[in-house]
Write an enzyme that holds these catalytic residues in place. Structure first.
Site, PDB file in Angstrom:
ATOM      1  N   HIS A  13     -10.527   2.133  -1.088  1.00 49.82           N
ATOM      2  CA  HIS A  13     -10.721   1.689   0.289  1.00 49.82           C
ATOM      3  C   HIS A  13     -11.506   0.384   0.258  1.00 49.82           C
ATOM      4  O   HIS A  13     -12.567   0.261   0.869  1.00 49.82           O
ATOM      5  CB  HIS A  13     -11.406   2.759   1.130  1.00 49.82           C
ATOM      6  CG  HIS A  13     -10.603   3.149   2.341  1.00 49.82           C
ATOM      7  ND1 HIS A  13     -11.148   3.441   3.551  1.00 49.82           N
ATOM      8  CD2 HIS A  13      -9.263   3.242   2.510  1.00 49.82           C
ATOM      9  CE1 HIS A  13     -10.189   3.726   4.419  1.00 49.82           C
ATOM     10  NE2 HIS A  13      -9.040   3.624   3.804  1.00 49.82           N
ATOM     11  N   HIS A  58       0.820  -1.206   0.000  1.00 48.83           N
ATOM     12  CA  HIS A  58       0.000   0.000   0.000  1.00 48.83           C
ATOM     13  C   HIS A  58       0.862   1.267   0.000  1.00 48.83           C
ATOM     14  O   HIS A  58       0.535   2.244  -0.665  1.00 48.83           O
ATOM     15  CB  HIS A  58      -0.916  -0.029   1.225  1.00 48.83           C
ATOM     16  CG  HIS A  58      -1.985   1.014   1.198  1.00 48.83           C
ATOM     17  ND1 HIS A  58      -3.138   0.874   0.468  1.00 48.83           N
ATOM     18  CD2 HIS A  58      -2.072   2.214   1.815  1.00 48.83           C
ATOM     19  CE1 HIS A  58      -3.896   1.934   0.634  1.00 48.83           C
ATOM     20  NE2 HIS A  58      -3.271   2.767   1.448  1.00 48.83           N
TER      21      HIS A  58
END
Lengths: 231, 759
Positions: free
Chosen positions: B96, B49
């Site tokens: 998300h 990430h």
């Protein structure tokens, strides 16, 4: 016309109200921070929409305790014009300037859409540019917009002409389907007994420029300018 | 004072998501075994990430330069594009997905909140939000729970924060069943030269943490986003952050006030990896260093350890380097907004981020070693062409039953009730689409949203787009189409496409077949961005989007490189919507000059909805043809000839025409679409070949043809806009059909509310 637009922590339609008042209708508008006193010489206080203090408690329940609200109550008692839109309506109810309360929408969801409302009283400083029965297209955007008061209060509001705006369909009929949030008797906006404080759930400031879809909200602002001219 | 720390064992290293090899590099660079806090720091900074370790080599192939770009991709928190008049636009999209899969409301809400901070940390005021959502089949109750929660979360955060949600897309397919996609985009405006930078380049300056207090929420959220979802993920709910839009609103106002007051030397929002990521990235960018005394961090709970404070992903926080001498002014601004502003350290020059706990050093790591572009690992993964492509590309449409005119009408009405095509009003009515009074065109009646810039005659056009089905069937072409269609949408709204932000949602990059689709899709995006002259300004990569299966294996979602396209509408006169405007106007189809209808149904909504098939090749696209069509349409719009425009996309020409009727105020159309020999009616009406736009105009056929002369495009007059709302389609030898307004509107308006139990 001199107008104050209140700014609470979490207000988010403050810029919209300011833009409409100042840039579209030429009012002498200014922001007033919730901890500051109201300036002298005001003609109008606008309590804008938004989520004051996040509305994590009952909507408007904390904002009514902001320092500026004492001045707003005094201003209203002195006959000053107060316009509360959406969260502003909720705050005015919590502050005791208007009767009743705004409950969670029927359906329990936030709703944002164009909405027709009918002018029920054209004799107020907020609607004098209208005719009774006029149908205005004004957007709504709220989770807690279902106006509620006990039956006796509702009867009194109706009898006194304090119900100023009512949800209707495009043809002006106050049907159940046209009521977007389950408000008692389809009430979208009311004034106090004296007629100088208006609370309304729809957003007139969102429909004052043709570019944004409609100018029906201009009727409210033009009425205010006319009220000042005759005051 | 130092809390008891666990011993660093190989097991502990692996539970931090680091490979043995990566751990070896850490020990080698530090010259010792890392402390527990350091292990945590490396773990999040080298997570997929934060580090982009498996994607950065491929991302670097994207075109990232253009005359309008004010900062390059990856240089700041978001891309920055010059939009003229001394103004710039900051915009970015981010995923998300995993948080939303286990806790849809908070997952989506904090997705919206996180992307807003990326914009206002640059000094830009957010003016519009968009999103791109993918779910499994709506007949599944868990999918309905996810959709409901995600929509409520987006609304709950964005409505309170006070930024309108102006556009988006929602698509349903079983491929996303266990792993929904939630991509959020924000667009902001800032005066050129008044932006803030995410750097710590003033040695000795004080470092502040501002905004919300720090709690234990979201610890290892970045690591959670960097692995596959499993049945055990329900237990990861505590990894999901909790959003507070009210605090974010205060943080927005205070941050912009502080930047305008000139008290901010550098600022970065805290998203993934919290204090760790912001301190390391600002130090690395400033070629400086930082000393942090963590006991000064305002904590939400007692007993928090330095490890927890460094890794917390509590929302609504920023790290600020104060202009020396202006610390009191900085504190006053945040004090006015009732927010914390705690001095937690200072900028140094030795390149290290040093973390102390009551005076004792608990971590000392070289910032450069941790960040993307510095010492973070970069991997080139193996690729292998997926075996399924042999099967899907071999698909032959001749095996499908053909339809006649009556069948075409039935198919059209059925398609209008497909959740992928049906009205998303149930969704977008839950978003405030108008706050800030700039929304000229919101969700629904146009191919892209249009947001005016107050005080000017200009507007921004914006859209998110990606058809994952196309990318699955042909990764290269699908990547090209995602960009081309997003640009086409902006053009149909009257805008000149300027630049792209992207959110790349793919499966596990360690699976060679997944990595093949990733590499090909990014290559396709790059092809399209180069031809259409829309450079990539940044974005986000989300790997490990895999739905767990009962047998313990997993299946990647459709490769979904979501494109967020930004365009400039040079004059408000150019704003164009998709609904028919007036009876009597002509309906035209503009296409590439050499375009001939083929029996091209691959990847179509028709194949999926009607026949349950996701197969064939992605539809036809040639990028040079696409560019010619877009340029021509924009020229026609600017010359005032176009009254409505809608591109042919999901559901093909048939759905395009029906939507133009449904978006209008009770108008319809009478069109002739006689197929040539060998052309199937279903392919004619529902094929999704690209580079086609239907528009309406008062131009005569001769005038229209004269205007496009010499432009590599052609216009075909299909028919006329009519009163009454019906769509009448003449199919030549196949007969004709007429669908009334109510026959079309009923499935279109009610499909999603019915599925969600709202009617």
């Amino acid at each position: 016309m001199t107008a104050a637009v209140l700014v609470f922590p979490g207000s988010n339609c403050d810029h919209d109200a300011y833009h409409a008042a100042k840039h579209v209708f030429g009012m002498d508008a200014r922001f007033v921070w919730h901890k500051d006193p109201l300036p002298e010489g005001l003609d109008l206080v606008i309590v804008p929409g938004g989520f004051s203090y996040g509305d994590y408690l009952r909507t408007g329940a904390i904002a009514r305790f902001s320092p500026v609200m004492q001045d707003v109550v005094r201003f209203a008692h002195d006959g000053g014009l107060v316009l509360g839109v959406c969260n502003g309506f909720q705050i005015l109810c919590e502050a005791g300037l208007l009767p009743g309360a705004l409950l969670r929408n029927r359906g329990l969801r936030f709703r944002c859409k164009s909405q027709h409302v009918r002018v029920e009283n054209a004799g107020t400083p907020f609607t004098n540019a209208c005719t009774v029965g006029d149908v205005l297209d004004l957007p709504i955007a709220h989770s807690d917009g279902a106006y509620y008061a006990d039956e006796a209060t509702l009867d009194r509001l109706e009898a006194n002409g304090q119900v100023v705006l009512r949800y209707v369909d495009a043809s002006g009929q106050a049907t159940a389907a046209a009521n977007p949030n389950g408000a008692s008797r389809g009430i979208a906006g009311i004034v106090n007994e004296r007629g100088n404080v208006l609370g309304m759930m729809p957003h007139p400031e969102r429909h004052v420029e043709a570019l944004l879809g409609s100018t029906d909200g201009a009727a409210i602002f033009r009425s205010l300018l006319a009220a000042e001219a005759t005051a | 004072m130092r809390p008891t720390e666990p011993e660093i064992t190989p097991e502990l290293v692996r539970t931090h998501g680091l490979t043995d090899e990566e751990y070896g590099w850490i020990v080698e660079r530090l010259g010792r075994v890392p402390t527990f806090v350091e292990l945590g720091i490396y773990s999040v900074m080298w997570s997929e990430h934060c580090s982009y370790k498996n994607s950065i080599a491929v991302l670097k192939t994207l075109p990232r330069e253009g005359p309008a770009l004010l900062v390059g991709a990856g240089e700041e928190n978001a891309g920055l594009v010059d939009i003229g008049g001394g103004l710039a636009c900051a915009f970015k999209i981010e995923s998300h997905n995993h948080p939303s899969a286990v806790e849809p409301y908070q997952g989506a809400a904090t997705g919206v909140g996180g992307i807003q901070r990326d914009i206002f940390t640059m000094g830009a005021r957010p003016i519009a939000s968009l999103n791109s959502l993918r779910f499994g089949d709506l007949s599944n109750p868990k999918v309905r729970w996810l959709l409901d929660g995600v929509v409520r979360g987006i609304g709950g955060y964005g409505n309170s924060f006070g930024v309108p949600t102006v556009a988006g897309e929602v698509m349903f397919d079983p491929a996303y069943e266990g792993n929904p996609l939630v991509n959020a985009m924000s667009v902001g405006i800032v005066k050129v030269g008044e932006t803030a930078s995410a750097t710590a380049d003033v040695p000795g300056a004080s470092v502040y943490i501002v905004g919300a207090a720090t709690g234990r929420d979201g610890i290892h959220g970045a690591t959670f986003a960097s692995e596959e979802l499993t049945e055990e993920n329900e237990a990861k709910r505590p990894n999901v952050q909790v959003g507070d839009p009210f605090t974010e609103k205060l943080l927005l106002e205070a941050t912009l006030e502080a930047i305008a007051a000139g008290v901010v030397a550098g600022i970065q929002d805290m998203g993934a990896a919290g204090i760790t990521c912001s301190s390391c990235e600002m130090s690395a960018k400033g070629e400086s260093g930082m000393e942090l005394d963590l006991e000064h961090v305002p904590a939400r709970e007692s007993g928090m350890t330095p490890y927890e404070l460094m890794l917390s992903e509590s929302q609504e926080r920023m790290l600020i380097v104060a202009v020396p001498g202006r610390e009191a002014d900085l504190e006053a601004v945040f004090g006015k907004w009732d927010l914390h502003a705690a001095r937690i350290g200072r900028v140094t020059t030795d390149g290290f981020v040093r973390v102390r706990w009551h005076g004792e050093e608990v971590a000392a790591v070289p910032a450069e070693h941790l960040v993307l572009g510095g010492g973070a690992p970069v991997y080139h993964r193996d690729t292998q062409r997926p075996a399924y492509l042999d099967e899907t590309t071999a698909f032959d449409v001749r095996g499908l039953p053909e339809i006649d005119a009556a069948g075409a009408k039935a198919a059209l009405v059925a398609l209008l009730g497909s959740p992928n095509i049906a009205s998303k009003r149930w969704v977008f009515e839950q978003y405030d689409t108008m706050v800030r009074t700039n929304t000229v065109v919101g969700p629904g009646p146009s191919d892209a949203a249009v947001v005016r810039i107050k005080g000017t005659d200009r507007a921004l056009a914006m859209k998110t787009d990606c058809n994952g089905r196309y990318v699955y069937l042909n990764p290269r072409k699908g990547g090209r189409i995602a960009v081309a269609e997003a640009a086409r949408n902006v053009v149909c709204a009257g805008g000149q496409p300027l630049a792209v932000t992207n959110c790349l949602n793919f499966g596990n990059p360690y699976k060679p077949e997944v990595y093949y689709t990733f590499k090909e899709a990014v290559g396709g995006m790059g092809d399209a961005c180069r031809v259409l002259e829309t450079p990539v300004t940044g974005g986000n990569v989300s790997f490990y989007n895999e739905s767990p299966r009962e047998d313990g294996t997993s299946r990647a979602v459709f490769p979904t490189p979501t494109i967020g396209m930004l365009g400039l509408v040079e004059s408000l006169e150019h704003v164009t919507t998709a609904g028919f405007k007036a009876a009597g106007e002509s309906v035209y189809l503009i296409t590439p000059i050499g375009w001939v209808h083929k029996n091209d149904l691959g990847g179509s909504e028709y194949l999926s909805h009607r026949h349950g098939l996701t197969t064939g090749d992605a539809p036809h696209l040639n990028l040079y043809e696409e560019r010619a069509v877009q340029k021509m349409l924009l020229d026609l719009i600017r010359a005032g000839h176009v009254t409505a425009a809608h591109d042919v996309s999901d559901g093909g020409l048939g759905v395009c025409l029906a939507e133009m009727a449904l978006f209008s105020d009770g108008l319809g159309a009478d069109v002739a679409l006689a197929p040539h020999d060998h052309l199937r009616v279903d392919a004619l009406l529902f094929g999704e070949a690209q580079s086609r736009i239907v528009f309406t105009s008062r131009l005569s056929e001769d005038e229209a043809e004269a205007l496009v002369e010499g432009r590599s495009v052609k216009v075909l007059r299909l028919g006329t806009v009519t009163d009454g709302g019906a769509l009448r389609v003449d199919l030549g030898a196949y007969g004709s059909f007429e669908a009334s307004r109510s026959e079309m509107a009923e499935p279109y308006d009610t499909a999603i509310p019915k599925a969600m139990g709202a009617v």
